[in-house]
Design a protein around this motif. Structure first.
Motif: not given
Length: 152
Positions: A21-24, A70, A73-74, A77, A106, A108
């Motif tokens: 995923s992107d970093w969150h 999360l 959501y992740l 991605q 952050e 991922q």
């Protein structure tokens, strides 16, 4: 991002790393909102002053269940699973928390397809989910997330 249109395509990824995923960033506002939603106001999560002065991490930390929440959501991605009438979060197995997630860290999600089964029209996907913390050798957790898909 990987696009999966049907069981056969999903099956072709069995045993393979799907992606990341992107970093969150998990900030204090998100932690506080989660505390409100779950009624879990333990000081290690929400009392920044106390956490910094006497807490073992010298910082507030995210709730373990916040980091788990999360996953949907992740996951979106990493994989776009199409042609689905319904997707169900079926369970989590063999999950171990390895490292606390400090406020403003952050994270991922790394996802590997462990197994794909067609159970008479319902596809059961077992995904090894690893939540990595930026600049940290140990992941926040590793576990098997199970999704059920009803393809059209």
């Amino acid at each position: 991002m990987i696009t999966i249109n049907n069981f056969e395509e999903y099956k072709s990824y069995e045993g393979k790393q799907l992606g990341f995923s992107d970093w969150h960033k998990i900030d204090q506002e998100q932690i506080n909102r989660f505390a409100e939603a779950t009624l879990d106001h333990q000081w290690i999560h929400v009392d920044q002053e106390k956490a910094e002065s006497v807490g073992p991490f010298k910082s507030t930390i995210a709730h373990g269940y916040l980091t788990l929440s999360l996953i949907p959501y992740l996951w979106k991605q990493i994989a776009d699973v199409r042609n689905v009438k319904m997707e169900i979060n079926y369970g989590i197995e063999n999950l171990k928390f390895g490292q606390a997630v400090l406020v403003n860290s952050e994270v991922q999600l790394h996802a590997k397809v462990k197994s794909i089964l067609n159970l008479r029209g319902v596809v059961k996907a077992v995904i090894e989910a690893t939540l990595v913390i930026r600049d940290n050798a140990k992941p926040a957790y590793v576990g098997d997330v199970i999704f059920l898909y009803h393809f059209k």
